[in-house]
Design an enzyme around this catalytic site. Structure first.
Site, PDB file in Angstrom:
ATOM      1  CG  ASP A 237      -1.984  -1.074   1.160  1.00 20.09           C
ATOM      2  OD1 ASP A 237      -2.310  -1.509   0.034  1.00 20.09           O
ATOM      3  OD2 ASP A 237      -2.473  -1.489   2.215  1.00 20.09           O
ATOM      4  CG  ASP A 261      -2.250   4.150   2.315  1.00 21.06           C
ATOM      5  OD1 ASP A 261      -3.029   5.090   2.544  1.00 21.06           O
ATOM      6  OD2 ASP A 261      -2.616   2.964   2.365  1.00 21.06           O
ATOM      7  CG  ASP A 265      -2.407   2.694   7.621  1.00 22.80           C
ATOM      8  OD1 ASP A 265      -2.245   3.820   8.120  1.00 22.80           O
ATOM      9  OD2 ASP A 265      -2.907   2.517   6.487  1.00 22.80           O
ATOM     10  NE  ARG A 317      -7.983   8.668   7.012  1.00 16.85           N
ATOM     11  CZ  ARG A 317      -8.137   7.718   6.103  1.00 16.85           C
ATOM     12  NH1 ARG A 317      -7.139   6.867   5.883  1.00 16.85           N
ATOM     13  NH2 ARG A 317      -9.257   7.609   5.407  1.00 16.85           N
TER      14      ARG A 317
END
Length: 442
Positions: A237, A261, A265, A317
């Site tokens: 990703d 990205d 994560d 985020r």
């Protein structure tokens, strides 16, 4: 758990995981077994009373700040824009190991210093020290001894260090095995201009002191993920660090910027994680905790985000959460352009002692929080609480959930509040990769 329960979980993983974003082309018996084992570790790692972990963290922070209060000289030095004084550790994680000039002779000490949900991560403590001598990354199936890729696939616990400063361009995602520490202290180590790090279906990993920037997707292909196995991976990703179905993970003192990205994560039932002392800049979607509204296993996700500095040209985020329980504590949010903390699917977010500085020009981005794709009639019952945070330039946090929850459940809390957001600049002063030099206090 009986054999029937384990079989059922294995069957769930075999049926569901091929449709998840796992970068695994074919779920053979090897991956199916690892997935089932990982889920059992998630169940074992999950804290049924997470507020106890929150209080434990806050207690250690107060103790450190009380120790620092006695030094007026330290206060004056820390008020300067560029710190030039003696080694000073300003939060409990750093105070556990920093400022010892002999740190390089006792690297394992770091493994005893994590706090929060990732506090049980010991990495390669007790194992051999593996010295990375070669910055190349040319063979994905048979990595060359002395390279970082060769180190992380070994079976035994390893504490991985670097012979010298280097820039490592990963041609494909770097897939780690359990019981590993990647320790960048004593060198300036960049993971840059290539793929990122994947922590998938493993446990007990520490990543410390690296600089990561301009991470891009790997094209995929055959990649070795352990001494005994390699397989075909699909395109990665472009995350800086991807944590997938893993437990007991600590990511500390990282400097990260500009990934294709996310910077970090965490998905698919990962839990027992602390992200601390990081410095993050120049990025849009920084941290995603839970990738899909259908991944109900992320209800077991528990993550501590502490002592980080979210700096220049950050957008959103920091983190963005689904399901799970998230302690966001004593971080410095000096920049965002959309929002700082977001979520969906009823995550519990406890924001304590952070400093939120809203963007000066964008009047539509003053709100710290964002509920994604959910009407207020639904999110108003979610537990999103702000305690001891400070808000500057018009920043504001919209709380939700039962305001009297703590008072109604005294058995869950030790009544230890977080350190105030007024102390955050001090506690995060040394966020990011440190310039540790062997023989000198770090």
């Amino acid at each position: 758990m009986g054999r029937g329960g384990l079989y059922s979980l294995s069957l769930i993983f075999v049926l569901v995981l091929p449709f998840a974003s796992a970068n695994i082309s074919h779920y053979d018996d090897y991956w199916s077994k690892k997935a089932a084992e990982a889920w059992n570790r998630t169940l074992a790692t999950y804290e049924p009373m997470p507020a106890k972990v929150v209080s434990h963290f806050n207690e250690h922070t107060h103790r450190t700040l009380n120790e620092l209060e006695g030094s007026n000289n330290t206060r004056r030095e820390l008020s300067h824009r560029v710190y030039t004084g003696p080694c000073m550790a300003t939060n409990p994680i750093d105070r556990c190991w920093r400022c010892d000039p002999n740190w390089a002779n006792n690297r394992f000490r770091l493994a005893d210093c994590a706090l929060g949900f990732g506090r049980k991560a010991k990495g390669g403590k007790g194992g051999k020290i593996y010295v990375v001598t070669d910055s190349s990354d040319n063979d994905m199936v048979n990595p060359k001894p002395g390279t970082l890729r060769h180190a992380v696939i070994q079976k035994e616990p390893l504490w991985i260090i670097f012979e010298r400063s280097m820039v490592i361009r990963l041609n494909q995602e770097l897939i780690m095995t359990s019981h590993k520490t990647i320790d960048g202290r004593g060198a300036s180590v960049y993971i840059a201009n290539g793929a990122g790090i994947t922590i998938q279906f493993v446990h007990n990993v520490i990543i410390h002191g690296l600089k990561m920037h301009r991470i891009v997707p790997g094209t995929g292909g055959e990649i070795r993920d352990s001494v005994d196995h390699y397989g075909f991976r699909t395109r990665s990703d472009g995350d800086g660090i991807s944590v997938f179905g893993s437990t007991d993970i600590w990511i500390d003192h990282m400097s990260m910027t500009r990934a294709s990205d996310g910077l970090i994560d965490v998905i698919w039932g990962s839990t027992g994680i602390t992200i601390s002392n990081g410095h993050f800049t120049d990025h849009d979607e920084a941290m995603l905790f839970g990738a899909n509204d259908a991944h109900y296993i992320d209800k077991k996700m528990q993550i501590t985000v502490a002592f980080n500095h979210f700096g220049k040209r950050m957008v959103q985020r920091m983190p963005r959460c689904r399901f799970g329980y998230f302690h966001v504590v004593n971080n410095d949010y000096t920049h965002w352009n959309m929002y700082a903390i977001g979520g969906s699917m009823n995550p519990t977010i406890i924001s304590q002692g952070n400093r939120y500085i809203a963007p000066p020009l964008n009047g539509y981005a003053k709100e710290v929080t964002k509920r994604e794709y959910t009407p207020e009639s639904t999110w108003k019952s979610w537990t999103w609480r702000s305690q001891g945070d400070i808000f500057l330039r018009g920043a504001f946090f919209i709380e939700s959930g039962d305001k009297n929850f703590v008072g109604k459940h005294p058995e869950l809390y030790d009544h230890v509040e977080a350190a105030s957001g007024e102390k955050v600049a001090e506690m995060t002063r040394f966020a990011g990769a440190l310039g540790c030099r062997v023989g000198k206090a770090c």
